[in-house]
Structure formats: structure tokens, C-alpha cells
Write a protein that holds these residues in place. Structure first.
Motif, PDB file in Angstrom:
ATOM      1  N   THR B  72       1.161  -0.903   0.273  1.00  0.00           N
ATOM      2  CA  THR B  72       0.169  -0.305   0.101  1.00  0.00           C
ATOM      3  C   THR B  72       0.843   1.325  -0.068  1.00  0.00           C
ATOM      4  N   ALA B  73       1.779   0.712   0.347  1.00  0.00           N
ATOM      5  CA  ALA B  73       2.780   2.043   0.878  1.00  0.00           C
ATOM      6  C   ALA B  73       3.719   1.977  -0.437  1.00  0.00           C
ATOM      7  N   GLY B  74       4.004   1.131  -1.276  1.00  0.00           N
ATOM      8  CA  GLY B  74       4.635   1.261  -2.317  1.00  0.00           C
ATOM      9  C   GLY B  74       6.079   0.658  -1.839  1.00  0.00           C
ATOM     10  N   LYS B  75       5.990  -0.175  -0.939  1.00  0.00           N
ATOM     11  CA  LYS B  75       7.104  -1.002  -0.457  1.00  0.00           C
ATOM     12  C   LYS B  75       6.951  -2.540  -0.597  1.00  0.00           C
ATOM     13  N   PHE B  76       8.141  -3.351  -1.011  1.00  0.00           N
ATOM     14  CA  PHE B  76       7.828  -4.877  -1.096  1.00  0.00           C
ATOM     15  C   PHE B  76       8.952  -5.682   0.059  1.00  0.00           C
ATOM     16  N   ASN B  77       7.733  -5.981   0.732  1.00  0.00           N
ATOM     17  CA  ASN B  77       8.660  -7.167   1.782  1.00  0.00           C
ATOM     18  C   ASN B  77       8.286  -8.282   1.660  1.00  0.00           C
ATOM     19  N   MET B  78       9.703  -8.814   0.971  1.00  0.00           N
ATOM     20  CA  MET B  78       9.852 -10.412   0.604  1.00  0.00           C
ATOM     21  C   MET B  78       9.696 -11.364   1.938  1.00  0.00           C
ATOM     22  N   GLY B  79      10.002 -10.573   3.045  1.00  0.00           N
ATOM     23  CA  GLY B  79      10.420 -11.676   3.700  1.00  0.00           C
ATOM     24  C   GLY B  79       9.222 -11.434   5.170  1.00  0.00           C
ATOM     25  N   GLY B  80       8.580 -12.251   4.514  1.00  0.00           N
ATOM     26  CA  GLY B  80       7.328 -13.281   5.200  1.00  0.00           C
ATOM     27  C   GLY B  80       7.315 -13.712   6.097  1.00  0.00           C
ATOM     28  N   GLU B  81       8.522 -14.861   5.518  1.00  0.00           N
ATOM     29  CA  GLU B  81       8.942 -16.124   5.857  1.00  0.00           C
ATOM     30  C   GLU B  81       9.565 -16.409   7.289  1.00  0.00           C
ATOM     31  N   GLY B  82      10.478 -15.232   7.281  1.00  0.00           N
ATOM     32  CA  GLY B  82      11.552 -15.078   7.786  1.00  0.00           C
ATOM     33  C   GLY B  82      11.221 -14.863   9.378  1.00  0.00           C
ATOM     34  N   GLN B  83      10.089 -13.438   8.819  1.00  0.00           N
ATOM     35  CA  GLN B  83       9.356 -12.594  10.096  1.00  0.00           C
ATOM     36  C   GLN B  83       8.570 -13.990  11.014  1.00  0.00           C
ATOM     37  N   MET B  84       7.788 -14.236   9.861  1.00  0.00           N
ATOM     38  CA  MET B  84       7.004 -15.503  11.013  1.00  0.00           C
ATOM     39  C   MET B  84       7.946 -16.700  11.389  1.00  0.00           C
ATOM     40  N   ILE B  85       8.828 -17.307  11.121  1.00  0.00           N
ATOM     41  CA  ILE B  85      10.171 -18.152  12.155  1.00  0.00           C
ATOM     42  C   ILE B  85      10.899 -17.142  12.622  1.00  0.00           C
ATOM     43  N   VAL B  86      11.200 -15.831  12.917  1.00  0.00           N
ATOM     44  CA  VAL B  86      11.015 -15.668  14.327  1.00  0.00           C
ATOM     45  C   VAL B  86      10.217 -15.207  15.584  1.00  0.00           C
ATOM     46  N   GLY B  87       9.048 -15.299  14.611  1.00  0.00           N
ATOM     47  CA  GLY B  87       7.769 -15.102  15.460  1.00  0.00           C
ATOM     48  C   GLY B  87       7.789 -16.624  16.488  1.00  0.00           C
ATOM     49  N   ALA B  88       8.128 -17.098  15.029  1.00  0.00           N
ATOM     50  CA  ALA B  88       7.768 -18.645  16.111  1.00  0.00           C
ATOM     51  C   ALA B  88       8.899 -18.937  16.799  1.00  0.00           C
ATOM     52  N   ILE B  89       9.760 -18.596  16.496  1.00  0.00           N
ATOM     53  CA  ILE B  89      11.139 -19.181  17.232  1.00  0.00           C
ATOM     54  C   ILE B  89      11.165 -18.521  19.064  1.00  0.00           C
ATOM     55  N   LEU B 265       7.644 -25.548   8.906  1.00  0.00           N
ATOM     56  CA  LEU B 265       6.878 -24.876   9.903  1.00  0.00           C
ATOM     57  C   LEU B 265       6.617 -23.686   8.320  1.00  0.00           C
ATOM     58  N   GLN B 266       7.021 -23.208   7.956  1.00  0.00           N
ATOM     59  CA  GLN B 266       6.752 -21.915   6.890  1.00  0.00           C
ATOM     60  C   GLN B 266       6.125 -22.475   5.600  1.00  0.00           C
ATOM     61  N   HIS B 267       6.860 -23.908   4.777  1.00  0.00           N
ATOM     62  CA  HIS B 267       5.822 -24.218   4.264  1.00  0.00           C
ATOM     63  C   HIS B 267       5.948 -23.178   3.076  1.00  0.00           C
ATOM     64  N   ASN B 268       5.534 -23.344   2.309  1.00  0.00           N
ATOM     65  CA  ASN B 268       5.504 -21.906   1.468  1.00  0.00           C
ATOM     66  C   ASN B 268       4.681 -20.665   1.382  1.00  0.00           C
ATOM     67  N   PHE B 269       5.189 -20.590   2.571  1.00  0.00           N
ATOM     68  CA  PHE B 269       3.949 -19.194   3.341  1.00  0.00           C
ATOM     69  C   PHE B 269       4.139 -17.871   2.195  1.00  0.00           C
ATOM     70  N   LEU B 270       5.591 -18.095   1.862  1.00  0.00           N
ATOM     71  CA  LEU B 270       6.201 -16.360   1.190  1.00  0.00           C
ATOM     72  C   LEU B 270       5.132 -16.200  -0.182  1.00  0.00           C
ATOM     73  N   VAL B 271       5.618 -17.455  -0.847  1.00  0.00           N
ATOM     74  CA  VAL B 271       5.079 -16.865  -1.833  1.00  0.00           C
ATOM     75  C   VAL B 271       3.664 -17.458  -2.073  1.00  0.00           C
ATOM     76  N   LEU B 272       3.283 -17.858  -1.539  1.00  0.00           N
ATOM     77  CA  LEU B 272       1.578 -18.358  -1.696  1.00  0.00           C
ATOM     78  C   LEU B 272       0.777 -16.940  -1.102  1.00  0.00           C
TER      79      LEU B 272
END
Lengths: 524, 335
Positions: B72-89, B265-272
Motif C-alpha cells: 500500500t505504501a509502495g514497498k515490497f516485503n519479501m521477508g514474511g517467511e523469516g518474520q514468521m519463523i522468528v515469531g515462532a522461535i 513450519l513455514q511451508h511455502n507461505f511466502l510465495v503463496l
């Protein structure tokens, strides 16, 4: 007519998407004439000539040149047929010399060694013949706009054109340069060439053209010789019936009453030695000292690129000046952010509407509240009240004649002129002590220009001030109380309304006076 | 009427992509209609299938939102998987170390730790962008690989569950479990969290001044800054918020589903997530619906693999084709 037309365009039609830009327009050109193509913005003047020059493909109609049907595929094709065009924005390579720019894309006599002395001689000869003196070895970047335009005309003449199309050639020229240009044009047609002169400035057309064709909304309105017609007729033809000419500012010849601004009150804006340097240390603005009184319409003239944009951005707080102080109503606002200043201090119409003022991916309503979205009545706390916004926006769409499907229409659907109306509606929608308007009427038709002028004059009544930075000197002369001239980031003169003189301002704009005073200072 | 008209290109895109993918399924020798029946209806045949779909829907929605908010702000977050993993950790480490704490204390701690960790993981690329103007696509993407190493380290380190065959930690304390909505088949309250987040994001971006500034920044950052919006701060804020939401998806995986940290645990969540966000064209309201549709496909595809021996990758082809056709319908409409 005793003479045979050299060029005839018949029933040309051009449609962009659903927008009819040209609706069965006809146009004829006789040898040895300057033919003015007159009309407001969006009338289809440039589109028509772009069709002729091969930049656009026509949807219908035919072009006859020397009595033969012509099917032009592109600009190169047009040039080989002897039709040349000088665009509003020059297509030149800045760090090449005049000579190199002119011969670019043509066959030269020594293609391997690139010895261009023969070509240089030809250019000098052409220059002498047509009174377009230019040093072929000068680097284009170092030349003033007027000379760069001569280069552009020479470029076409060098290619041996018979028909020369000039698109708004006087934009950005000082009055002196305009006179020079007109003189050259006369010489050129006396040699038997023909010129099409595209402009929206009526006075220029009456000054230089032999015949005049008026377009409005993509249609032919009239074609007359200069002798046949009075100014009245052209005015009526340009604007149609929907505009009241009597009460118009645009056609008032600058005879409006000059209500004196309140000189005793605290100035709306005070600039004290304001300067701006880039990170690399290049000076963009230096030693700006001036005041804008309450209720004053203060104009800034100058050839584009002499610091106008920087001045506008310093005053609005978009950039912070590196030197000096800015006061508004006696209060020091140096370094105060735009965000704060937009709260009833200033309103801003930026010059570059597409980059600096518009959100193409957002809708019309979102565009109209940009900068004011944190103010009442648009928001309550941190919640935006869209119902109120939409109500207001519908009002603006009507008042400012923005052509759109409604508040939720994507901004990208608007045309240039309508985007400009959004800029204007936004700036006038909230009260401000000082409006900074940079080329506010660019891209507007005459009735809309008139509307803007009236709005600005209305501000005076309420004691609100306006800083009008414009490249259109006529506009400034028409409505301003005082005009300052900006040259290379410095104010080289401020004139009161009673001292307004086109040529004096023109001299200041080209820096002549500045250099003279500098010489004097050096001498003493 | 307008909604119907907006949906038409989607329907055409879906039908076209199913038709195209059908050719590949037919080439593998399987019955195309039976395969599609399995893909589309597995989720609705059994309660378990439906719950499985919902469990897939939760992380998919959150991952997609972690992409659309910066978008929405014109930026691309390609780190959703990593953020999910550290959240899980973070959630599992807190959950294991504080295993004896009562639920009222442990559960909020687990959730907060995961969300904060995701936010910090988002803050790193955001700060690099703010301070040094380093492209956030690159930095957020590379941080994913860092997180893969950290999860390996944690899951094989002192918290490792020695009886498990796969790198896994021991279970977190009971107090850290998310309450259940249904016990059998197991559905946790993460669903409600995800829906609340989706609704909150939608309301935030459409109704508030901050959301308006986010939209304006994405529409034209230069114009937004000329009119007083601090766009760099909006960039940072959007990526950090995205990180927090991605971190929450990691928390729900640990505290709601697995109750332990499992490598992979992150499966393919970033791409999906990216596919969902792009099919939604960045529209936050559309995200949950598209996510649900993709969840149906995912669950159906595993069933198809089990019962018909058609490889699960086939459903990737369908998903990719839906995206392609949706993007194509944009181009066609513009003509």
C-alpha cells in the motif's frame, strides 16, 4: 484566392480512446504566409500538427501537399517531404555543440573524419540569411533559451523544409527574444517558406500572423485573414458563448483596479537573506530579501529554471533554506514543516503537478484532501470522515468544473487540465494567509484561467496574500500588484504596478541589468 | 452490479487456469474431472477437511497482509517467511522457558514475544531503507535465510526434543497454548485473531488518517512528501507492522497448532502470500477471500496426491495460472 494552397488538411479526425481530439478539422496553408493556429488548451492545435508531422496517425481525413495526396509515416518522412516542426520542449543534446545538434541524423560530407567545416559554413550562411545568428561551435547547454530555439529552427531549415511548424514558440522567451523571433519569422516567409504558428496567446497572433485559424474543442471555428477581423471576433471564437467577456480578467488588458495592499500591517511573508545550497554546495538561491504585504498579489517572473521551484519549496517548507530567515506575519517559520504550515498558514499549487501534487493511483476525493487530511472538517481525531469529504468533494467538482465521474473516480482517469483543476480546487479549499501558486494556469482553457484569476483577486479582498510564480509574463502583468524578477537564484529587481514595463522586465529576466550593476559595482 | 462486474474477470481467470492445468493433469494420465472434484470439494466433505482448510487459511491471510500493507505504501516485503519463523522461535522459547507460568501470564507473553520478534525482523530492512536507502526487497529476502539458520540452531540445541526424528523442540508450557474453539477436529482461536487482524488492517487503511497517509505514500511518495507526509516514516512503519503480523502467524503455528517449534513450519507461505496479495491486487478487503480460496486448493491438492497420485505441485500450476490470468485480464481491460 489567387494563390494555390501549398498544403491542405481536410476533415482530419483523431480519437484517443473515447475522447474526440479532432473532429473533422480542415486547414490550409499558402506559400509565404505565417498562419496562426489559435485556441485554448485542449483545443487540438498541437494534435492537428502532430498528425501532419506524422507523430500521430489520423483516423480519418486527407492531407494534400503540392496538390498530391500525402501519407506521412513519421517525422523522418515528414522532413523528407519538407515539413519540419519545432516542439515546445526542445529535442537537443545538451553537451553537444550547435553544429553537432543540427547535423545529427543527416548525411555529412566526411562521415569518417567528421570534418564538419562545410556544414558549419552552411549553418552560418543560413543564420545570416534568416537573421538567426548562432555560433555553430557553442555548446547547447551554455546557451539561453532564445538561442536554443534559434538552433531548433535552424535544424529544420538546414534540412530544407518548406513548411515550418512552431509549437508555442514564445513560451519561456523574454519580450525582446519574442520580437527577435517574429522578425526572423518574417524573413523566413519572405524567402517563400510557410510557417504554422501554434499559440494560445491572441496578441501574438494578431502581431505576427497573416491568417489565423481558430480551433475550439477539436473543431474548426473560423479562418480569417488578419485584416478581416477584429480582436473581438477571435476572442469570441476562442472561448465560445459560455464565457462572459465583459467581466473577464483575461481580456481586461490589465486595466483592473489596483486596490492598495495594507502597508501598515505586519507583512504576510518576510524573507531575510534567504539562500539555498545543494549538498554539493551549488547555490540555488542567494540573498533573497523581500516582503509580501497582507492582501497583496506578489508575482515572480523569470525564465524557467532560475530558482522558481526552489523559491516555492523554501516558502512552503518543503525544503529548508540553508541560510536566512523566513517570517510569516512576524512569526519565524524557518524550518517549520509543510505539514504544520498547511494548517491555515499556506496553500500550495506546485509547478510539476504530476510529480509533486497528484496521486494517480488514488481517487479524486483522496487527491483533494491531500495535505488537509488531518484537519477539520475532514477528520475527527484520527478517523477520516469520508461522508463529509465526499460531500465537500462533490461541491468542488461542480465549482471547479472538474470533469470526472465522481469522488471515487481514480485520479489516473483525469486529463492534464482536470488534474490542474484538482490542484487549484485543493489550494483554494482551505483558508490560508499565503498561497504559493507556481504556474497555476498551465494547461487550462481561457474560461478556467479567468476563473483562477478571479479567485486570486477575491483573496485580496479578504486580506489574504498570494505569491504567484509564473513563466507567463502576461499573466503576471495582468493581475499582480508587484513583480519581482528572479535570475540565477537572485532577485534582480522588484517593480510596482505603476512601473510595469514588459521590456524592462524582459531585460531583468535575461540578466542584463544584473550584469550592468555588477559591472558598476566592480568599477566603483 | 459493479461488484459482479469486478468479479467476472476473476471467474474467467479461474476457469481458464483450471482448463489450462487440466491439460497437464490429463497428460499424467489421471481423470481430470475427478482430480478437480477432489481439489474443490475436499474442504467441504468432512468437518476435518474444513478445519484443515481454516488452519491453512490463518497463516495464508496473515502472510498476504504482511505483503499488502507495505505494498500500500509502495514497498515490497519479501521477508514474511523469516518474520514468521522468528515469531515462532520467540514464541516457543518463551513458551518453553516459562512453561510453569499460569496461562494468564504465559499466553500473553508468548504472543507478545512472537509479534515483537517479527516486528524487529521487519525493522531491520526498514531501518536500512530509512537510513541508507538500501532496497528493502533484497534485505528482507536475505533475512529469511538468516532465520532458517536460527531455527535450525534452536531446534537442534538445548531445547531439542530428543525423541523426535525431525529437528523439533520440546513442547511449550500448557499455559502458552491458544484456547480451542473446537476440540475435535482441533481448531484454535488463532482464526479469530487472524480475522480481527484482517478487519483491523482494512479499517485502518480505509478509515484513518494514518491509513490515508499510507495510501497517499504508495500512490505518489513525492507528492505525499510535498504535502507534509513523512514518507520515510510511513515506509518504516508499514514494514514493521507487516513484520509484526507475520510474526503473529508464527505464534499461531506454535501456540495454536503444533505446540512446539518444528523446522520447516513455514511451508511455502511466502510465495503463496505474495500470490494471494497480487491476485487481490493489494486490496486488503479481498485478501481473506482469496486466501480462503487458495487454502481450499492447497487442502484439495494434498488429498488429490493421496488418493489419485497426482503430484501436489499440480496445484501450484493452477495457482500460478490464476495469478497470470488475473494479471492478464488487467492488460486486456486496458486495451
Amino acid at each position: 484566392m489567387e494563390k494555390e494552397a501549398i498544403l491542405e488538411l481536410r476533415n482530419i479526425r483523431k480519437v484517443f480512446d473515447k475522447n474526440v481530439a479532432l473532429d473533422s478539422v480542415s486547414f490550409s496553408l499558402y506559400p509565404g504566409e505565417i498562419h496562426g493556429l489559435l485556441g485554448g488548451n485542449g483545443a487540438g492545435k498541437t494534435t492537428l500538427m502532430n498528425v501532419l508531422y506524422g507523430l500521430y496517425r489520423r483516423d480519418d481525413g486527407e492531407i494534400n501537399f503540392h496538390g498530391q495526396k500525402l501519407n506521412i509515416q513519421g517525422p523522418r518522412d515528414a522532413i523528407t517531404h519538407g515539413i519540419g516542426m519545432v516542439h515546445q520542449h526542445f529535442l537537443q543534446i545538451g553537451n553537444y555543440t550547435v553544429l553537432e545538434n543540427i547535423v545529427l541524423g543527416t548525411d555529412v560530407s566526411h562521415p569518417v573524419t567528421m570534418k564538419l567545416s562545410a556544414e558549419a559554413q552552411k549553418i552560418v550562411d543560413l543564420g545570416n540569411r534568416f537573421r538567426l545568428p548562432v555560433d555553430p561551435n557553442a555548446v547547447v547547454d551554455t546557451l539561453p533559451v532564445g538561442t536554443r530555439q534559434k538552433v531548433e529552427i535552424l535544424k529544420a531549415l538546414y534540412r530544407g523544409v518548406e513548411v515550418l511548424i512552431l509549437d508555442e514558440p514564445t513560451t519561456n522567451l523574454t519580450p525582446q527574444e519574442v520580437d527577435d523571433l517574429f522578425e526572423s519569422l518574417r524573413v523566413i516567409v519572405n524567402e517563400g517558406l510557410s510557417i504554422v504558428f501554434i499559440t494560445h496567446k491572441l496578441r501574438e497572433v494578431l502581431h505576427v500572423c497573416d491568417r489565423i485559424t481558430v480551433l475550439r474543442e477539436g473543431r474548426n471555428i473560423t479562418s480569417l485573414t488578419r485584416a478581416e477581423a477584429s480582436e473581438e471576433i477571435f476572442v469570441r471564437a476562442m472561448v465560445g458563448d459560455q464565457m462572459e467577456i465583459e467581466g473577464s480578467v483575461y481580456f481586461s488588458h490589465g486595466s483592473m483596479a489596483n486596490t492598495a495592499a495594507d502597508e501598515s500591517a505586519i507583512p504576510a511573508l518576510e524573507m531575510h537573506d534567504v539562500g539555498l545550497k545543494t549538498k554539493e554546495g551549488i547555490s540555488r538561491l542567494a540573498g533573497l530579501n523581500f516582503q509580501i504585504r497582507q492582501g497583496e498579489l506578489f508575482g515572480v517572473a523569470g525564465v524557467a529554471g532560475n530558482g522558481q521551484r526552489e523559491l516555492a519549496e523554501c516558502v512552503t517548507g518543503v525544503v529548508i533554506p540553508t541560510e536566512g530567515k523566513i517570517l510569516m506575519k512576524g512569526q519565524d517559520v524557518t524550518g517549520v514543516s509543510v505539514c504544520e504550515l498547511l494548517k491555515d498558514w499556506i496553500s500550495y499549487i506546485p509547478e510539476d503537478r504530476l510529480h509533486d501534487g497528484f496521486l494517480p493511483k488514488a481517487n479524486v476525493a483522496q487527491n483533494l484532501i491531500l495535505g488537509y487530511h488531518r484537519q477539520k472538517p475532514y477528520c475527527e481525531g484520527s478517523i477520516i470522515k469520508w461522508d463529509t469529504v465526499y460531500d465537500k468533494v462533490r461541491g468542488y467538482i461542480g465549482e471547479y468544473k472538474i470533469k470526472t465521474n465522481g469522488p471515487e473516480d481514480p485520479g489516473g482517469n483525469l486529463s492534464g487540465g482536470n488534474i490542474q483543476r484538482v490542484m487549484i480546487a485543493r489550494a483554494f479549499s482551505m483558508n490560508s494567509h499565503l498561497m504559493v501558486a507556481h504556474n497555476p494556469t498551465r494547461g487550462l482553457d481561457i474560461p478556467s484561467m479567468d476563473f483562477v484569476y478571479n479567485k486570486m483577486l477575491e483573496r485580496k479582498e479578504t486580506g489574504a496574500s498570494t505569491l504567484l510564480i509564473s513563466e507567463d509574463l502576461d499573466e503576471l502583468l495582468l493581475i499582480c500588484d508587484r513583480i519581482a524578477v528572479l535570475y540565477r537564484g537572485q532577485i534582480v529587481g522588484i517593480l510596482d504596478r505603476k512601473d510595469f514595463d514588459k521590456y524592462a522586465i524582459g531585460r531583468l529576466m535575461s540578466g542584463i541589468q544584473a550584469e550592468e550593476t555588477a559591472d558598476l559595482r566592480a568599477a566603483s | 452490479m459493479t461488484i459482479v462486474r469486478k468479479l467476472v474477470p476473476y471467474l474467467i481467470a479461474i476457469i481458464a487456469s483450471f482448463a489450462a492445468a487440466g491439460i497437464f493433469i490429463a497428460l499424467t494420465g489421471a481423470n481430470v474431472f475427478q482430480a478437480y472434484e477432489t481439489i474443490l470439494f475436499t474442504s467441504f466433505r468432512t468437518p476435518n477437511g474444513f478445519v484443515q482448510t481454516l488452519l491453512k487459511f490463518i497463516p495464508l491471510t496473515l502472510q498476504a497482509l504482511a505483503f499488502t500493507i507495505p505494498l500500500t505504501a509502495g514497498k515490497f516485503n519479501m521477508g514474511g517467511e523469516g518474520q514468521m519463523i522468528v515469531g515462532a522461535i520467540a514464541a516457543s522459547v518463551v513458551g518453553i522457558l516459562g512453561a510453569d507460568l499460569p496461562a494468564v501470564i504465559l499466553l500473553p507473553l508468548v504472543v507478545l514475544a512472537g509479534v515483537a520478534a517479527g516486528a524487529i525482523w521487519g525493522f531491520i530492512p526498514a531501518w536500512l531503507l530509512y537510513k541508507f536507502n538500501i532496497n528493502e526487497i533484497l534485505t528482507s529476502m536475505l533475512l529469511n535465510f538468516v532465520s532458517f539458520q536460527i531455527i535450525d540452531l534452536v531446534a537442534t540445541g538445548s531445547l531439542r526434543d530428543p525423541v523426535a526424528g525431525h529437528p523439533t523442540t520440546v513442547q511449550i508450557g500448557q499455559g502458552g497454548f491458544l484456547p480451542m474453539l473446537i476440540n475435535n477436529p482441533p481448531l484454535n482461536t488463532g482464526l479469530i485473531l487472524a480475522l480481527l487482524v484482517a478487519a483491523g488492517v482494512y479499517l485502518y487503511t480505509t478509515r484513518t488518517t494514518g491509513g490515508y497517509e499510507l495510501v497517499a505514500t504508495g500512490a505518489n511518495p513525492r507528492a505525499a512528501s510535498v504535502f507534509g507526509i513523512n514518507v520515510k516514516r510511513m515506509f518504516v512503519f508499514s514494514i514493521v507492522l507487516a513484520g509484526a503480523i507475520a510474526g503473529l502467524s508464527g505464534v499461531i503455528e506454535v501456540a495454536g497448532v503444533q505446540h512446539r517449534l518444528i523446522v520447516g513450519l513455514q511451508h511455502n507461505f511466502l510465495v503463496l502470500g505474495v500470490i494471494i496479495a497480487l491476485i487481490s491486487r493489494g486490496n486488503n478487503l479481498a485478501v481473506p477471500f482469496v486466501a480462503f480460496f487458495i487454502a481450499i486448493l492447497e487442502i484439495g491438492a494434498s488429498a488429490m496426491q493421496r488418493t489419485m497420485n497426482v503430484p501436489i505441485e499440480m496445484v501450484f500450476i493452477v495457482e500460478a495460472l490464476v495469478l497470470l490470468f488475473v494479471l492478464l485480464s488487467d492488460v486486456v481491460r486496458r486495451r
